[in-house]
Write a protein that holds these residues in place. Structure first.
Motif, PDB file in Angstrom:
ATOM      1  N   CYS A 190       0.839  -1.209   0.000  1.00  0.00           N
ATOM      2  CA  CYS A 190       0.000   0.000   0.000  1.00  0.00           C
ATOM      3  C   CYS A 190       0.865   1.247   0.000  1.00  0.00           C
ATOM      4  CB  CYS A 190      -0.909   0.017   1.221  1.00  0.00           C
ATOM      5  SG  CYS A 190      -2.067  -1.333   1.327  1.00  0.00           S
ATOM      6  N   LEU A 191       1.918   1.210   0.811  1.00  0.00           N
ATOM      7  CA  LEU A 191       2.825   2.351   0.899  1.00  0.00           C
ATOM      8  C   LEU A 191       3.519   2.590  -0.434  1.00  0.00           C
ATOM      9  CD1 LEU A 191       4.233   4.473   2.706  1.00  0.00           C
ATOM     10  CD2 LEU A 191       5.910   2.720   3.282  1.00  0.00           C
ATOM     11  N   ASN A 192       3.968   1.521  -1.073  1.00  0.00           N
ATOM     12  CA  ASN A 192       4.623   1.656  -2.372  1.00  0.00           C
ATOM     13  C   ASN A 192       3.672   2.213  -3.418  1.00  0.00           C
ATOM     14  OD1 ASN A 192       7.181   0.733  -1.650  1.00  0.00           O
ATOM     15  ND2 ASN A 192       6.624  -1.396  -1.940  1.00  0.00           N
ATOM     16  N   LEU A 193       2.416   1.763  -3.364  1.00  0.00           N
ATOM     17  CA  LEU A 193       1.440   2.231  -4.342  1.00  0.00           C
ATOM     18  C   LEU A 193       1.217   3.736  -4.216  1.00  0.00           C
ATOM     19  CD1 LEU A 193      -0.664   1.675  -6.534  1.00  0.00           C
ATOM     20  CD2 LEU A 193      -2.310   1.160  -4.723  1.00  0.00           C
ATOM     21  N   SER A 194       1.065   4.219  -3.002  1.00  0.00           N
ATOM     22  CA  SER A 194       0.792   5.645  -2.809  1.00  0.00           C
ATOM     23  C   SER A 194       1.981   6.507  -3.230  1.00  0.00           C
ATOM     24  CB  SER A 194       0.426   5.925  -1.350  1.00  0.00           C
ATOM     25  OG  SER A 194       1.519   5.679  -0.499  1.00  0.00           O
ATOM     26  N   ARG A 195       3.186   6.107  -2.815  1.00  0.00           N
ATOM     27  CA  ARG A 195       4.340   6.949  -3.134  1.00  0.00           C
ATOM     28  C   ARG A 195       4.690   6.922  -4.615  1.00  0.00           C
ATOM     29  NH1 ARG A 195       9.503   4.447  -3.172  1.00  0.00           N
ATOM     30  NH2 ARG A 195       9.488   2.210  -2.778  1.00  0.00           N
ATOM     31  N   CYS A 196       4.519   5.757  -5.247  1.00  0.00           N
ATOM     32  CA  CYS A 196       4.840   5.663  -6.672  1.00  0.00           C
ATOM     33  C   CYS A 196       3.762   6.322  -7.540  1.00  0.00           C
ATOM     34  CB  CYS A 196       5.019   4.195  -7.070  1.00  0.00           C
ATOM     35  SG  CYS A 196       6.491   3.430  -6.352  1.00  0.00           S
ATOM     36  N   ALA A 197       2.504   6.213  -7.128  1.00  0.00           N
ATOM     37  CA  ALA A 197       1.426   6.848  -7.884  1.00  0.00           C
ATOM     38  C   ALA A 197       1.584   8.363  -7.866  1.00  0.00           C
ATOM     39  CB  ALA A 197       0.071   6.446  -7.305  1.00  0.00           C
ATOM     40  N   LEU A 198       1.862   8.925  -6.703  1.00  0.00           N
ATOM     41  CA  LEU A 198       2.049  10.375  -6.616  1.00  0.00           C
ATOM     42  C   LEU A 198       3.316  10.813  -7.343  1.00  0.00           C
ATOM     43  CD1 LEU A 198       0.950  10.988  -2.912  1.00  0.00           C
ATOM     44  CD2 LEU A 198      -0.200  11.787  -4.980  1.00  0.00           C
ATOM     45  N   SER A 199       4.369   9.981  -7.289  1.00  0.00           N
ATOM     46  CA  SER A 199       5.600  10.305  -8.027  1.00  0.00           C
ATOM     47  C   SER A 199       5.337  10.339  -9.525  1.00  0.00           C
ATOM     48  CB  SER A 199       6.689   9.279  -7.711  1.00  0.00           C
ATOM     49  OG  SER A 199       7.057   9.332  -6.353  1.00  0.00           O
ATOM     50  N   ALA A 200       4.560   9.378 -10.016  1.00  0.00           N
ATOM     51  CA  ALA A 200       4.237   9.344 -11.441  1.00  0.00           C
ATOM     52  C   ALA A 200       3.452  10.589 -11.855  1.00  0.00           C
ATOM     53  CB  ALA A 200       3.435   8.081 -11.754  1.00  0.00           C
ATOM     54  N   ILE A 201       2.517  11.008 -11.016  1.00  0.00           N
ATOM     55  CA  ILE A 201       1.714  12.203 -11.324  1.00  0.00           C
ATOM     56  C   ILE A 201       2.595  13.453 -11.332  1.00  0.00           C
ATOM     57  CG2 ILE A 201      -0.131  13.701 -10.477  1.00  0.00           C
ATOM     58  CD1 ILE A 201      -1.473  11.157  -9.352  1.00  0.00           C
ATOM     59  N   PHE A 202       3.428  13.599 -10.326  1.00  0.00           N
ATOM     60  CA  PHE A 202       4.270  14.795 -10.219  1.00  0.00           C
ATOM     61  C   PHE A 202       5.276  14.875 -11.365  1.00  0.00           C
ATOM     62  CE2 PHE A 202       3.977  15.822  -5.377  1.00  0.00           C
ATOM     63  CZ  PHE A 202       2.600  15.845  -5.494  1.00  0.00           C
ATOM     64  N   VAL A 203       5.943  13.745 -11.648  1.00  0.00           N
ATOM     65  CA  VAL A 203       6.944  13.751 -12.723  1.00  0.00           C
ATOM     66  C   VAL A 203       6.267  13.953 -14.082  1.00  0.00           C
ATOM     67  CG1 VAL A 203       8.685  12.368 -13.921  1.00  0.00           C
ATOM     68  CG2 VAL A 203       8.589  12.349 -11.429  1.00  0.00           C
ATOM     69  N   GLY A 204       5.088  13.344 -14.266  1.00  0.00           N
ATOM     70  CA  GLY A 204       4.361  13.505 -15.517  1.00  0.00           C
ATOM     71  C   GLY A 204       3.951  14.947 -15.779  1.00  0.00           C
ATOM     72  N   CYS A 205       3.683  15.695 -14.699  1.00  0.00           N
ATOM     73  CA  CYS A 205       3.263  17.100 -14.829  1.00  0.00           C
ATOM     74  C   CYS A 205       4.426  18.073 -14.733  1.00  0.00           C
ATOM     75  CB  CYS A 205       2.235  17.442 -13.756  1.00  0.00           C
ATOM     76  SG  CYS A 205       0.714  16.462 -13.803  1.00  0.00           S
ATOM     77  N   LEU A 206       5.636  17.580 -14.442  1.00  0.00           N
ATOM     78  CA  LEU A 206       6.760  18.456 -14.133  1.00  0.00           C
ATOM     79  C   LEU A 206       7.087  19.422 -15.263  1.00  0.00           C
ATOM     80  CD1 LEU A 206       9.077  19.328 -12.299  1.00  0.00           C
ATOM     81  CD2 LEU A 206      10.432  17.436 -13.243  1.00  0.00           C
ATOM     82  N   SER A 207       7.150  18.929 -16.480  1.00  0.00           N
ATOM     83  CA  SER A 207       7.542  19.780 -17.607  1.00  0.00           C
ATOM     84  C   SER A 207       6.565  20.934 -17.803  1.00  0.00           C
ATOM     85  CB  SER A 207       7.634  18.937 -18.881  1.00  0.00           C
ATOM     86  OG  SER A 207       7.997  19.740 -19.979  1.00  0.00           O
ATOM     87  N   LYS A 208       5.278  20.643 -17.788  1.00  0.00           N
ATOM     88  CA  LYS A 208       4.262  21.689 -17.967  1.00  0.00           C
ATOM     89  C   LYS A 208       4.275  22.668 -16.797  1.00  0.00           C
ATOM     90  CE  LYS A 208       2.391  20.260 -21.849  1.00  0.00           C
ATOM     91  NZ  LYS A 208       2.477  21.092 -23.095  1.00  0.00           N
ATOM     92  N   MET A 209       4.418  22.132 -15.589  1.00  0.00           N
ATOM     93  CA  MET A 209       4.444  22.995 -14.409  1.00  0.00           C
ATOM     94  C   MET A 209       5.636  23.942 -14.447  1.00  0.00           C
ATOM     95  SD  MET A 209       3.414  20.252 -11.429  1.00  0.00           S
ATOM     96  CE  MET A 209       3.617  21.430 -10.098  1.00  0.00           C
ATOM     97  N   THR A 210       6.801  23.426 -14.857  1.00  0.00           N
ATOM     98  CA  THR A 210       8.000  24.256 -14.909  1.00  0.00           C
ATOM     99  C   THR A 210       7.852  25.369 -15.936  1.00  0.00           C
ATOM    100  OG1 THR A 210       9.337  22.327 -14.278  1.00  0.00           O
ATOM    101  CG2 THR A 210      10.502  24.214 -15.192  1.00  0.00           C
ATOM    102  N   GLN A 211       7.194  25.074 -17.075  1.00  0.00           N
ATOM    103  CA  GLN A 211       6.993  26.087 -18.105  1.00  0.00           C
ATOM    104  C   GLN A 211       6.151  27.253 -17.597  1.00  0.00           C
ATOM    105  OE1 GLN A 211       5.341  24.209 -21.598  1.00  0.00           O
ATOM    106  NE2 GLN A 211       7.067  22.803 -21.834  1.00  0.00           N
ATOM    107  N   HIS A 212       5.160  26.967 -16.769  1.00  0.00           N
ATOM    108  CA  HIS A 212       4.236  28.000 -16.310  1.00  0.00           C
ATOM    109  C   HIS A 212       4.619  28.612 -14.961  1.00  0.00           C
ATOM    110  CE1 HIS A 212       1.748  25.811 -19.277  1.00  0.00           C
ATOM    111  NE2 HIS A 212       1.156  26.978 -19.464  1.00  0.00           N
ATOM    112  N   MET A 213       5.300  27.859 -14.112  1.00  0.00           N
ATOM    113  CA  MET A 213       5.567  28.322 -12.749  1.00  0.00           C
ATOM    114  C   MET A 213       7.055  28.508 -12.454  1.00  0.00           C
ATOM    115  SD  MET A 213       2.922  25.647 -10.888  1.00  0.00           S
ATOM    116  CE  MET A 213       3.324  26.202  -9.236  1.00  0.00           C
ATOM    117  N   LYS A 214       7.908  28.073 -13.352  1.00  0.00           N
ATOM    118  CA  LYS A 214       9.346  28.033 -13.111  1.00  0.00           C
ATOM    119  C   LYS A 214       9.640  27.076 -11.954  1.00  0.00           C
ATOM    120  CE  LYS A 214       9.843  31.042 -16.350  1.00  0.00           C
ATOM    121  NZ  LYS A 214      10.296  30.578 -17.687  1.00  0.00           N
TER     122      LYS A 214
END
Length: 525
Positions: free
Chosen positions: A459-483
């Protein structure tokens, strides 16, 4: 008749009290020990588990220095390259959730060996891949193969250790596993700069192949439904280890005079068990905090790679060197937090026993030395139970605050293109405190579910990896708009605020668990 022969309700927290009570009786009456694995054998298991888990942690970070190389080699965008990181985290989270149940049902040894074999095959495939699609597919297999071993390692420690010593052993395993995070990027940079990006996966294939051989010959079965306290020889060939043929092993584990009464009743296979554990209020809150903290740290590693390549124009080899401050600080923090957990547990338990003794004297005086009545009063009131949540999680309030201050400073250093030394110092400072919560959370989960530790840790692995996937997947777009400064101010803030949930767990965790046990006894759940 032993406690393990009594009818046992396998619902949440039941096994925790079962383990605690039996270990208490064993110490007091000199009966059968909780585990026949003595200190040397436990350290051998730590080395074996750490060696296996190393390949799970290293597979993610060893790949970071060559992200820009893969981008140029296959003519990809930054978003597409990040997907190869995202899919790894997705399957790294999903696989333990399912395979942890099999490890709790079939035993630790067969699932560990299967995991290493799948990883070994995937690494060979990645080394020979020629298309982006092949890389994506094989990265999924690589993650799905090796990721269950992290959860199973926790299960093995739950099988052979008690609460008093568990924090230290979990810390050792986590610390050695973090060696992959500490030096993986450096190794990947060195290999790729000398022999090309494919050499990374050949290195992992050779290492995991060696690990598989060690595991096949030396890893014993520890699952208590199969091997009891370690003295019972497994019947199935899949669970049997050649190391049990050694005379010294037979003598130290008492294999010729097994403690058959320590074999626990077999549990049914339930692949949905992780979700029944995750819905427990105090566990779900813990998963949110740990997941956010790990995801912020992972996003920091990905962002560091991209920035060093595109903003600081460093070579692959130098990018690898820049991961050393973060990795070494993570290694130090994980090992030291495990040792501190052992110390903190002893201190809290000593204080708790002294307080309970005083309360018992006062109650006896009040009720005319009616021991039976006093015992009933103390068993029915959760205030008299030990707060394991406080013992394990209280230090995390301090580490979460400091780590997220470091992440925010790190983000703004990237935004203003501060001197490289400032970037690496803030990265190391944040990492020094970031992963402590993982050791604390894993130890607590094993404390609460020692007989189903692999499932619960999944359960712990699922939560940390799921959130990591979401954050890394959004990182490029977030950096473009928010630095980068805005990104890590946002991530650091929400992760810091999530630490407030730990206060809820510490304050109400034992009350909720006590109420649940009372309902179990009455047959209400």
């Amino acid at each position: 008749m032993s406690l393990r022969n009594s009818k046992e309700n396998p619902e949440e927290y039941k096994s925790d009290h079962h383990e605690h009570n039996r270990d208490h009786l064993s110490r007091e009456k000199g009966k059968i020990p909780y585990s026949r694995f003595q200190r040397p054998e436990k350290f051998m298991l730590v080395v074996q588990c750490a060696f296996t888990g190393l390949f799970s942690t290293i597979a993610g970070v060893i790949y970071y220095p060559v992200l820009s190389v893969i981008e140029q080699k296959f003519n990809l965008t930054e978003e597409l390259v990040n997907i190869t990181v995202v899919v790894y985290f997705i399957f790294q989270g999903l696989s333990p959730t399912l395979m942890g149940g099999f490890a709790d049902y079939l035993g630790r040894r067969p699932i560990v060996n299967l995991s290493i074999f799948l990883y070994f095959a995937a690494c060979i495939g990645l080394a020979c891949s020629n298309t982006y699609t092949q890389i994506i597919a094989l990265r999924c297999l690589q993650a799905a193969g090796i990721s269950p071993v992290i959860a199973i390692n926790s299960g093995i420690m739950g099988d052979v250790t008690t609460r008093k010593e568990r924090g230290g052993y979990v810390g050792y395993i986590s610390g050695f596993q973090v060696v992959g995070s500490a030096f993986g990027a450096l190794i990947g940079a060195g290999l790729s700069s000398r022999w090309g990006w494919r050499s990374i996966f050949w290195f992992l294939a050779i290492g995991s192949g060696t690990c598989l051989l060690f595991s096949l010959f030396l890893l014993p079965e520890t699952k208590r439904t199969i091997a009891g306290n370690g003295s019972v020889t497994p019947k199935s060939a899949f669970n049997w280890s050649p190391v049990l043929l050694l005379p010294i092993a037979r003598k130290r584990l008492h294999l010729d005079d097994p403690d058959l009464e320590t074999v626990e009743p077999a549990s049914k296979l339930n692949l949905l068990a992780p979700f029944s554990i995750a819905k427990i209020p105090e566990i779900s809150l813990l998963l949110i905090v740990t997941g956010l903290q790990f995801a912020t740290w992972t996003t920091h590693s990905t962002s560091l790679t991209t920035s060093l390549s595109k903003d600081y124009h460093l070579s692959v080899a130098k990018i690898g060197l820049c991961f050393m401050p973060s990795g070494i600080c993570t290694l130090i923090s994980v090992i030291s937090s495990g040792r501190y957990l052992n110390y903190n547990y002893r201190q809290k338990m000593t204080q708790h026993k002294a307080w309970v003794a005083e309360q018992e004297k006062a109650l006896l005086k009040e009720h005319g030395d009616d021991h039976h009545l006093v015992k009933q009063i103390m068993e029915s009131d959760y205030h008299y139970t030990f707060n394991i949540f406080r013992a394990r999680l209280q230090p995390a309030l301090f580490t979460i605050t400091l780590s997220n201050m470091g992440f925010i400073a790190f983000g703004w250093c990237l935004s203003v293109k501060a001197p490289l030394a400032a970037v690496l110092c803030t990265s190391g400072f944040a990492s020094l405190f970031s992963n402590c919560i993982l050791t604390m959370a894993v130890t607590l989960i094993v404390d609460l579910f020692p007989s189903r530790a692999s499932t619960a840790t999944g359960c712990l692995n699922l939560s940390r990896c799921a959130l990591s996937a979401i954050f890394v997947g959004c990182l490029s777009k977030m950096t473009q708009h928010m630095k980068s400064g805005g990104v890590f101010t946002f991530l650091g803030s929400i992760t810091f605020l999530s630490g407030g949930l730990l206060l809820v767990i510490i304050a109400h965790g034992k009350k909720l668990s006590h109420r649940r046990r009372q309902q179990e006894r009455k047959g209400q759940i």
